[in-house]
Design an enzyme around this catalytic site. Sequence first.
Site, PDB file in Angstrom:
ATOM      1  N   THR B  17       0.788  -1.407  -0.123  1.00  0.00           N
ATOM      2  CA  THR B  17      -0.036   0.085   0.026  1.00  0.00           C
ATOM      3  C   THR B  17       0.814   1.164   0.052  1.00  0.00           C
ATOM      4  O   THR B  17       0.220   2.304  -0.038  1.00  0.00           O
ATOM      5  CB  THR B  17      -0.913   0.086   1.249  1.00  0.00           C
ATOM      6  OG1 THR B  17      -0.139   0.003   2.506  1.00  0.00           O
ATOM      7  CG2 THR B  17      -1.809  -1.142   1.163  1.00  0.00           C
ATOM      8  N   GLY B  18       2.062   1.052   0.074  1.00  0.00           N
ATOM      9  CA  GLY B  18       3.032   2.432  -0.185  1.00  0.00           C
ATOM     10  C   GLY B  18       3.138   2.934  -1.605  1.00  0.00           C
ATOM     11  O   GLY B  18       2.509   2.364  -2.337  1.00  0.00           O
ATOM     12  N   THR B  19       3.677   4.088  -1.574  1.00  0.00           N
ATOM     13  CA  THR B  19       3.741   4.659  -2.844  1.00  0.00           C
ATOM     14  C   THR B  19       4.400   3.837  -3.916  1.00  0.00           C
ATOM     15  O   THR B  19       3.866   3.679  -4.888  1.00  0.00           O
ATOM     16  CB  THR B  19       4.307   5.944  -2.838  1.00  0.00           C
ATOM     17  OG1 THR B  19       4.322   6.649  -1.714  1.00  0.00           O
ATOM     18  CG2 THR B  19       4.407   6.824  -4.012  1.00  0.00           C
ATOM     19  N   GLU B  20       5.594   3.427  -3.631  1.00  0.00           N
ATOM     20  CA  GLU B  20       6.381   2.619  -4.658  1.00  0.00           C
ATOM     21  C   GLU B  20       5.607   1.251  -4.966  1.00  0.00           C
ATOM     22  O   GLU B  20       5.430   0.869  -6.114  1.00  0.00           O
ATOM     23  CB  GLU B  20       7.684   2.100  -4.028  1.00  0.00           C
ATOM     24  CG  GLU B  20       8.787   3.259  -3.869  1.00  0.00           C
ATOM     25  CD  GLU B  20       9.255   3.652  -5.406  1.00  0.00           C
ATOM     26  OE1 GLU B  20      10.059   2.997  -5.664  1.00  0.00           O
ATOM     27  OE2 GLU B  20       9.155   4.809  -5.706  1.00  0.00           O
ATOM     28  N   GLU B  98      16.280  -0.267  -1.961  1.00  0.00           N
ATOM     29  CA  GLU B  98      17.734   0.270  -2.233  1.00  0.00           C
ATOM     30  C   GLU B  98      17.923   0.827  -0.772  1.00  0.00           C
ATOM     31  O   GLU B  98      17.389   1.365  -0.263  1.00  0.00           O
ATOM     32  CB  GLU B  98      17.700   1.172  -3.383  1.00  0.00           C
ATOM     33  CG  GLU B  98      19.018   1.527  -3.521  1.00  0.00           C
ATOM     34  CD  GLU B  98      19.263   2.678  -4.770  1.00  0.00           C
ATOM     35  OE1 GLU B  98      18.234   3.010  -5.391  1.00  0.00           O
ATOM     36  OE2 GLU B  98      20.343   3.239  -4.797  1.00  0.00           O
ATOM     37  N   GLU B 209      29.724  -5.287 -13.356  1.00  0.00           N
ATOM     38  CA  GLU B 209      30.507  -4.000 -13.041  1.00  0.00           C
ATOM     39  C   GLU B 209      31.691  -4.230 -12.547  1.00  0.00           C
ATOM     40  O   GLU B 209      31.858  -5.143 -11.882  1.00  0.00           O
ATOM     41  CB  GLU B 209      29.566  -3.233 -12.029  1.00  0.00           C
ATOM     42  CG  GLU B 209      28.026  -2.638 -12.645  1.00  0.00           C
ATOM     43  CD  GLU B 209      27.370  -2.198 -11.657  1.00  0.00           C
ATOM     44  OE1 GLU B 209      27.831  -1.985 -10.363  1.00  0.00           O
ATOM     45  OE2 GLU B 209      25.989  -1.720 -11.873  1.00  0.00           O
ATOM     46  N   HIS B 248      40.623   1.006   1.036  1.00  0.00           N
ATOM     47  CA  HIS B 248      41.507   0.319   0.840  1.00  0.00           C
ATOM     48  C   HIS B 248      41.949  -1.191   1.062  1.00  0.00           C
ATOM     49  O   HIS B 248      42.495  -1.725   0.195  1.00  0.00           O
ATOM     50  CB  HIS B 248      42.445   1.193   1.785  1.00  0.00           C
ATOM     51  CG  HIS B 248      43.848   0.789   1.829  1.00  0.00           C
ATOM     52  ND1 HIS B 248      44.821   1.356   0.839  1.00  0.00           N
ATOM     53  CD2 HIS B 248      44.657   0.184   2.959  1.00  0.00           C
ATOM     54  CE1 HIS B 248      46.138   0.950   1.014  1.00  0.00           C
ATOM     55  NE2 HIS B 248      46.111   0.254   2.361  1.00  0.00           N
TER      56      HIS B 248
END
Lengths: 403, 292
Positions: B17-20, B98, B209, B248
């Site tokens: 029910t969230g936007t995304e 994400e 990548e 590093h």
Amino acid sequence: MNIHEYQGKEILKKYGVAVQRGIVADTPDAAVNAAKELQAETGTKWFVIKSQIHAGGRGKGSVKETGSKGVVLAKGIAEVPEKVKAILGGTLVTIQTGAEGKKVNKVLIAEDVYYPGENEPKEYYMSILLDRATGSPVIMASTEGGMNIEEVAENHPEKIIKEWIDPHLGLQPFQARKIAFAMGWEGNAFKEGVKFINSLYNAYLGLDASMFEINPLLRTSDNKILAVDAKVDLDDNALYRHKDLAELRDISEEDPLEVEAGKSGLNYVKLDGNVGCMVNGAGLAMATMDIIKLSGGEPANFLDVGGGANAETVEAGFRIILKDPNVKAILINIFGGIVRCDRVANGVVEAYKKIGDIRVPIIVRLQGTNAEEGAKIIEQSGLKVYSAIVLKDAAQKVKDVLK
Amino acid sequence: MSVLVNKNSRVIVQGFTGTEGTFHAGQMIEYGTNVVGGVTPGKGGSEHLGKPVFDTVKDAVTKTGADVTIIFVPPAFAADAIMEAADAGIKVIIAITEGIPVKDMMLAKKYIKSKNVTLVGPNCPGVITPGEAKVGIMPGFVFKKGTIGIVSKSGTLTYEAADQIVKAGLGITTAIGIGGDPIIGTPTKDAVEMLMNDPETEAIVMIGEIGGNYEPVAARWIKENGNKKPVVGFIAGQTAPAGRRMGHAGAIIGGAEDTAAAKMAIMRECGIHVVESPAEIGETMLKVLKKK
């Protein structure tokens, strides 16, 4: 997020990690006071003055203006002001800063821990980081401390020991002992070493760190184990639950354009090339940089505008790229999925008109939803903008404008 | 055939029910994905986008027979959502979210290891089997049915590859966006292995990548298993400056294998058709298939 050595040591200390004590200062006067306070607290007679910048190699690096090293020893409080003056406000160039160097705004006045005693002091190396392959933290340690660990890994891989930690069970006592024995510690040094490893691991978990690097880790002449340096890298994604750590961010250490981009929700990394680019998605952005190179240019930046590219983000991206004087051309590469290409095209045209004085050629490659409409908008805008739909054509156009 | 998701998949949406969740669930339903419901704690019993909402994944599984979930839950709660799905008996978890803290993912990945479940992501575009099920955020129209499998770390670069494959007159069995986070559920090798075992997949596009060693591991696996199907590969980040993203000490664990040049060299040695330019994925695949 990277933080300074002095900040890293302060937060490690809260977890019971033994560190070389020190007080940070931003003026020569404050440095003298710091030295006096430190002497009262620790009894140290000599002081190590350490430049606080977000880059390694400080000890071997030099300050452009004065020739002073980035880390120097003051044999007594009287020597402190002169030596601090030669560093503060100067530009320190190290193997990690690039030729332009970094401005030193703060120095850490630290106690001398290499005092003589029953043993020779000995330097070690220790780090904790995530091993992507196993999805668990790994502790790396070496008896070859104080030097570039990558060289040790290259020439003497057997001198680096690795201990993987089960994230559910945590560090087990036998694992800490294993590392301490491998370092050759005995007696008090062994006891302190085991405690050091335990505390360091607790700090790693507690702080949501992505990497700790303690180099050198020192066994003093009287068999104490302590961190002489601390490189602390925190997980940006976890900062929401560490508000106090988020405040440790030092924006003056970051590229101003990168900071500005971050405010507009853009992910920007400045590079040294001549072709700017603006792309949606990190992978495609890197691929676009590769195309620029294959077309005879050099990428001037990495810029990911994210999933929701609209007129405002395009404009913000434009402005940031144009601030880089080396940029001779700009390649915009948007694969419209959820974002429609005609909208992005309108955004480009609007931003172009709003900014006005754009002198470099711009290649706009829009593919995906409504790609044809997008291309039409670009072509009919009457602006000095070249349009492409197929990636190969975009590459060719970059080649053409660079001629 | 296809892998991970197909027309029989019964999909639920966590963070429904969230936007995304709302936007992408709507897109998935429009595409024809068999979305059987969603989960938002506290909103159980209601209806959203014409589908039932449940308080727990367990409820959703019991009442709808769901076997696939897609997660849009915000980063702070996403690792928990992954574990809940695994515990409820979901077979395929696709995590779009994400920005999940690494520590949370470390614990979640370990937790689901003992369950019979495949996690794809997080921080990924999802999985699509064209014409059958889109369980992700990719633009569905780019992907046309065919015989090429796609495995990729990145979102828009996956769309780019799919577009080139389709423009070359070919099509896609299943495209898997494995995600770009340091800890993901399905590394390149696992995704490639699924596609190698899929009888309908004739050839594979493998896109990686810089960073980590997933692609070299996958490349060696492909060679050791006799290069059964042609693979076209690309590694993004040939021009990325070293050390900007990697710490590093991180470079030691990854060994010397995490630069683009090193990965491409290993892939070539392992018989993969590596392209220098991401613009050549489609035509290279066409050439490779003609030679076959």
